[in-house]
Write a protein that holds these residues in place. Structure first.
Motif, short mmCIF file in Angstrom:
data_model
loop_
_atom_site.label_atom_id
_atom_site.label_comp_id
_atom_site.label_asym_id
_atom_site.label_seq_id
_atom_site.Cartn_x
_atom_site.Cartn_y
_atom_site.Cartn_z
N HIS A 7 0.84 -1.20 0.00
CA HIS A 7 0.00 0.00 0.00
C HIS A 7 0.87 1.24 0.00
O HIS A 7 1.64 1.47 0.94
N LEU A 8 0.78 2.03 -1.05
CA LEU A 8 1.51 3.29 -1.13
C LEU A 8 0.63 4.37 -0.52
O LEU A 8 -0.43 4.73 -1.05
N VAL A 9 1.06 4.89 0.61
CA VAL A 9 0.25 5.85 1.38
C VAL A 9 0.16 7.17 0.63
O VAL A 9 1.15 7.68 0.10
N ASN A 10 -1.04 7.74 0.59
CA ASN A 10 -1.23 9.06 -0.02
C ASN A 10 -0.59 10.14 0.83
O ASN A 10 -0.42 9.96 2.05
N PRO A 11 -0.21 11.27 0.26
CA PRO A 11 0.35 12.37 1.05
C PRO A 11 -0.59 12.76 2.19
O PRO A 11 -1.79 12.92 1.99
N SER A 12 -0.01 12.87 3.38
CA SER A 12 -0.82 13.13 4.58
C SER A 12 -0.19 14.23 5.43
O SER A 12 1.04 14.26 5.59
N PRO A 13 -1.00 15.12 5.98
CA PRO A 13 -0.46 16.18 6.84
C PRO A 13 -0.23 15.73 8.28
O PRO A 13 0.38 16.46 9.07
N PHE A 20 4.91 18.38 15.13
CA PHE A 20 4.84 19.77 15.56
C PHE A 20 4.09 19.90 16.87
O PHE A 20 4.48 20.66 17.77
N SER A 21 2.99 19.15 17.03
CA SER A 21 2.20 19.18 18.27
C SER A 21 3.01 18.66 19.45
O SER A 21 2.97 19.23 20.54
N ALA A 22 3.75 17.57 19.21
CA ALA A 22 4.60 17.02 20.28
C ALA A 22 5.68 18.01 20.68
O ALA A 22 6.02 18.13 21.87
N LEU A 50 -1.92 17.45 19.76
CA LEU A 50 -1.41 16.09 19.58
C LEU A 50 -2.54 15.08 19.53
O LEU A 50 -2.57 14.19 18.67
N LEU A 51 -3.50 15.21 20.46
CA LEU A 51 -4.63 14.28 20.47
C LEU A 51 -5.47 14.42 19.20
O LEU A 51 -5.95 13.42 18.65
N THR A 52 -5.62 15.66 18.73
CA THR A 52 -6.38 15.87 17.49
C THR A 52 -5.68 15.23 16.30
O THR A 52 -6.31 14.55 15.47
N SER A 53 -4.37 15.44 16.21
CA SER A 53 -3.60 14.86 15.10
C SER A 53 -3.64 13.34 15.13
O SER A 53 -3.80 12.68 14.10
N MET A 54 -3.50 12.78 16.35
CA MET A 54 -3.55 11.33 16.48
C MET A 54 -4.90 10.78 16.05
O MET A 54 -4.99 9.77 15.34
N GLY A 55 -5.98 11.46 16.49
CA GLY A 55 -7.32 11.00 16.13
C GLY A 55 -7.57 11.02 14.64
O GLY A 55 -8.11 10.07 14.07
N TRP A 57 -5.25 10.99 12.30
CA TRP A 57 -4.35 10.01 11.67
C TRP A 57 -4.94 8.61 11.78
O TRP A 57 -4.98 7.84 10.81
N TRP A 58 -5.40 8.25 12.98
CA TRP A 58 -6.03 6.95 13.16
C TRP A 58 -7.26 6.80 12.27
O TRP A 58 -7.54 5.73 11.74
N ARG A 59 -8.03 7.89 12.14
CA ARG A 59 -9.21 7.85 11.28
C ARG A 59 -8.84 7.46 9.85
O ARG A 59 -9.50 6.61 9.24
N ASP A 60 -7.76 8.05 9.35
CA ASP A 60 -7.34 7.73 7.98
C ASP A 60 -6.86 6.29 7.85
O ASP A 60 -7.13 5.62 6.85
N VAL A 61 -6.14 5.80 8.87
CA VAL A 61 -5.66 4.42 8.83
C VAL A 61 -6.84 3.45 8.87
O VAL A 61 -6.84 2.44 8.15
N VAL A 62 -7.85 3.77 9.69
CA VAL A 62 -9.04 2.91 9.76
C VAL A 62 -9.76 2.89 8.42
O VAL A 62 -10.24 1.85 7.95
N ARG A 63 -9.84 4.04 7.79
CA ARG A 63 -10.47 4.10 6.46
C ARG A 63 -9.71 3.24 5.45
O ARG A 63 -10.33 2.50 4.66
N GLU A 64 -8.39 3.36 5.47
CA GLU A 64 -7.58 2.58 4.53
C GLU A 64 -7.77 1.08 4.74
O GLU A 64 -7.78 0.30 3.79
N SER A 65 -7.92 0.70 6.00
CA SER A 65 -8.04 -0.73 6.31
C SER A 65 -9.46 -1.25 6.09
O SER A 65 -9.66 -2.25 5.39
N THR A 66 -10.45 -0.58 6.69
CA THR A 66 -11.81 -1.11 6.74
C THR A 66 -12.60 -0.86 5.47
O THR A 66 -13.30 -1.76 4.98
N TYR A 67 -12.50 0.33 4.96
CA TYR A 67 -13.37 0.72 3.84
C TYR A 67 -12.69 0.64 2.47
O TYR A 67 -13.36 0.41 1.46
N GLU A 68 -11.38 0.87 2.41
CA GLU A 68 -10.69 0.87 1.13
C GLU A 68 -9.98 -0.45 0.84
O GLU A 68 -9.56 -0.69 -0.30
N GLY A 69 -9.82 -1.29 1.87
CA GLY A 69 -9.23 -2.60 1.67
C GLY A 69 -7.76 -2.58 1.28
O GLY A 69 -7.28 -3.47 0.58
N ASN A 70 -7.03 -1.57 1.76
CA ASN A 70 -5.62 -1.43 1.39
C ASN A 70 -4.67 -2.25 2.26
O ASN A 70 -3.49 -2.38 1.93
#
Length: 278
Positions: A7-13, A20-22, A50-55, A57-70
């Protein structure tokens, strides 16, 4: 188009945002501990970002796994290796605290009375058979309920998995609450010499890891309720379970060394003064 197993990850902020938050959180924490103006504000701002960025980021990873099947088999293997390497780095992190503790306790210097616990701390150390033992039992029980949840997921038993994971989260919150009470009622602080420093650094960072693990398990609970986990695909839960069992093992070493062995007074060393006469 050629489809490979990776899986080639799309550009992510989120990676730069998290870093930066840390950075803001650490700078704010240092300023706060040195009583600088606005130190507390920047510390809380850093934690919030930091908590916002983590949340997110996790949201995108969940999407890649559960909904996109990557998350193919190769990707899951890479994630497992990545989590394993991360836990090894955490072992090295705690190893430094144990090194500091045993360096100070196995060969206590004369400035602290050549004994461990130090002379001024003998009557202040915690009784290992009370609150520390209770917290040990709670954390071990949480590990058992988490294992129950894992077996329930493998058996496609959502009801048992939900109940057991909820109990695990409750026990995690109970552990953190009791440790907070222990800190509030403690008769010594982190500034009370080498004993206070080693005690609060080791147990405090472990408490922080318990909080992080609890957040990890909260995400897993949300995903479990929303049917994200299957018998063949639950790498997110596996990573959380590995991390939580690591936290359990570290606490066992902390309890045995810091509370049990470290709280037993060592025999005083006789110090002889030699007078040189010319």
């Amino acid at each position: 188009m050629h489809r490979h197993t990776y899986h080639l990850v799309n550009p992510s902020p989120w990676p730069i945002s998290t870093a930066f938050s840390a950075f803001i959180m650490i700078i704010g924490g240092v300023l706060y501990m040195h009583s600088f103006a606005k130190g507390g504000f920047f510390f809380l701002l850093g934690i919030s970002l930091l908590l916002t960025s983590m949340g997110l980021w996790w949201r995108d990873v969940v999407r890649e796994s559960t909904y996109e099947g990557n998350h193919t088999k190769a990707v899951k293997t890479g994630l497992r290796y990545g989590m394993l390497i991360f836990i090894i780095s955490e072992v090295m992190f705690f190893f430094s605290f144990f090194w500091a503790f045993f360096h100070s306790s196995l060969s206590p210097v004369i400035e602290i009375g050549s004994v461990w616990p130090p002379e001024n701390m003998k009557e202040l150390v915690f009784d290992s058979s009370r609150i520390p033992l209770l917290n040990t039992l709670i954390l071990l029980l949480s590990g058992a309920t988490l294992t129950w949840c894992h077996y329930a997921i493998l058996s496609s038993n959502k009801k048992d998995a939900t109940i057991s994971l909820f109990i695990t989260l409750f026990l995690a919150a109970l552990f953190t609450t009791i440790q907070g009470y222990e800190y509030v009622s403690a008769p010594f602080s982190i500034s009370d010499g080498v004993y206070g420093s080693t005690f609060y650094l080791a147990t405090g960072f472990h408490g922080l890891h318990v909080i992080i693990g609890s957040l990890f398990l909260m995400v897993c609970f949300y995903r479990l309720v929303n049917n994200h986990f299957t018998v063949r695909s639950h790498i997110g839960f596996e990573a959380a379970a590995w991390y939580w069992h690591f936290v359990d093992v570290v606490w066992l070493f902390l309890y045995i060394s810091t509370y049990c062995w470290g709280g037993i007074p060592s025999p005083e060393l006789e110090v002889t003064n030699f007078i040189c006469v010319k």
